[in-house]
Scaffold this motif. Structure first.
Motif, PDB file in Angstrom:
ATOM      1  N   ARG A 191      -8.576   7.421   5.864  1.00  0.00           N
ATOM      2  CA  ARG A 191      -7.468   6.587   5.393  1.00  0.00           C
ATOM      3  C   ARG A 191      -7.335   5.331   6.256  1.00  0.00           C
ATOM      4  O   ARG A 191      -7.044   4.249   5.762  1.00  0.00           O
ATOM      5  N   PHE A 228      -7.681   1.644   4.743  1.00  0.00           N
ATOM      6  CA  PHE A 228      -6.493   0.790   4.816  1.00  0.00           C
ATOM      7  C   PHE A 228      -6.801  -0.514   5.535  1.00  0.00           C
ATOM      8  O   PHE A 228      -6.456  -1.605   5.068  1.00  0.00           O
ATOM      9  N   GLY A 239       2.610  -0.871   4.370  1.00  0.00           N
ATOM     10  CA  GLY A 239       2.287   0.485   3.950  1.00  0.00           C
ATOM     11  C   GLY A 239       3.556   1.275   3.709  1.00  0.00           C
ATOM     12  O   GLY A 239       4.500   1.193   4.500  1.00  0.00           O
ATOM     13  N   TYR A 289      -1.843  12.392   4.698  1.00  0.00           N
ATOM     14  CA  TYR A 289      -3.119  13.029   5.028  1.00  0.00           C
ATOM     15  C   TYR A 289      -2.953  14.296   5.855  1.00  0.00           C
ATOM     16  O   TYR A 289      -3.922  14.899   6.285  1.00  0.00           O
ATOM     17  N   LYS A 337       0.846  -1.193   0.000  1.00  0.00           N
ATOM     18  CA  LYS A 337       0.000   0.000   0.000  1.00  0.00           C
ATOM     19  C   LYS A 337       0.885   1.248   0.000  1.00  0.00           C
ATOM     20  O   LYS A 337       1.721   1.412   0.884  1.00  0.00           O
ATOM     21  N   GLN A 344       0.254   5.019   0.282  1.00  0.00           N
ATOM     22  CA  GLN A 344      -0.820   5.969   0.549  1.00  0.00           C
ATOM     23  C   GLN A 344      -0.335   7.405   0.416  1.00  0.00           C
ATOM     24  O   GLN A 344       0.822   7.715   0.697  1.00  0.00           O
ATOM     25  N   ASP A 345      -1.242   8.283   0.006  1.00  0.00           N
ATOM     26  CA  ASP A 345      -0.956   9.711   0.044  1.00  0.00           C
ATOM     27  C   ASP A 345      -0.970  10.170   1.495  1.00  0.00           C
ATOM     28  O   ASP A 345      -1.728   9.653   2.324  1.00  0.00           O
TER      29      ASP A 345
END
Length: 208
Positions: free
Chosen positions: A82, A86, A132, A72, A67, A69-70
């Motif tokens: 998120r 997730f 992640g 936050y 993963k 992720q952007d």
């Protein structure tokens, strides 16, 4: 201003994550890796395996969900969103992969990837990972499926440098990620705690 370029860069992130992970395993001559997504199907539904690593010595298979992720920022609402996404997608992936394993489909999939039948049928040990790039652990209510090791890229970089003992690099990483989880490392405060400041000592007592 350039949405197509943005989308293309996002699509490349998983490949970057996958190759970074496998570059770490490259120092172990005993580990073979697969650099393509692997589609699987079980009674729990379809999903894919983002990365697969095989320890040819201990006959252990590492199965990875990656993963990226952007970030936050400081928005608690975005953080919660998120977090839910997730955990929901990660737990669903673990369930589908475990069902796929329980239904005995791993050997067939490995053979389709080019693993000799004799080797594929000997692979009995599996370790699941949900990784992640930026985050994987949250405070608060976090229902993470314990059948997988959850961790971050930063944790992996640190843990692979440890001198931990074990039968396989894949197993060592899996076990170390579980032990290094912030939820495992949280300690109950002592009944008595001292804080020393020049000229004074503060003593705190915690009741039950």
């Amino acid at each position: 201003r350039y949405p197509s370029d943005w989308d293309k860069s996002v699509d490349y992130r998983e490949d970057i994550f996958r190759h970074d992970l496998f570059n770490l395993f490259s120092s172990f001559n005993r580990v073979a890796v697969f650099t393509d997504n692997i589609n699987i199907n079980s009674s729990a539904g379809k999903t894919d395996i983002d990365a697969l690593a095989i320890d040819l010595v201990s006959k252990t298979v590492g199965i990875f969900q990656l993963k990226w992720q952007d970030m936050y920022g400081h928005s608690m609402r975005e953080r919660e969103s998120r977090k839910v996404t997730f955990l929901k997608t990660g737990n669903a992936w673990v369930e589908k992969v475990c069902r796929w394993l329980d239904e005995g489909k791993m050997a067939e999939t490995l053979i389709s990837l080019g693993v000799p039948k004799g080797e594929a049928t000997q692979m009995k040990k599996t370790r699941l990972f949900v990784l992640g790039r930026s985050f994987s652990h949250f405070s608060g209510d976090c229902a993470m499926d314990v059948r997988a090791a959850w961790g971050t890229w930063q944790q992996i970089l640190r843990l692979l440098e440890t001198k931990a003992a074990g039968e396989s690099p894949i197993t060592i990483l899996h076990d170390q990620l579980i032990l290094d989880s912030p939820h495992k490392r949280v300690q109950k405060p002592n009944d008595r705690e001292e804080v020393k400041i020049p000229g004074i000592t503060l003593i705190s007592h915690f009741g039950t």
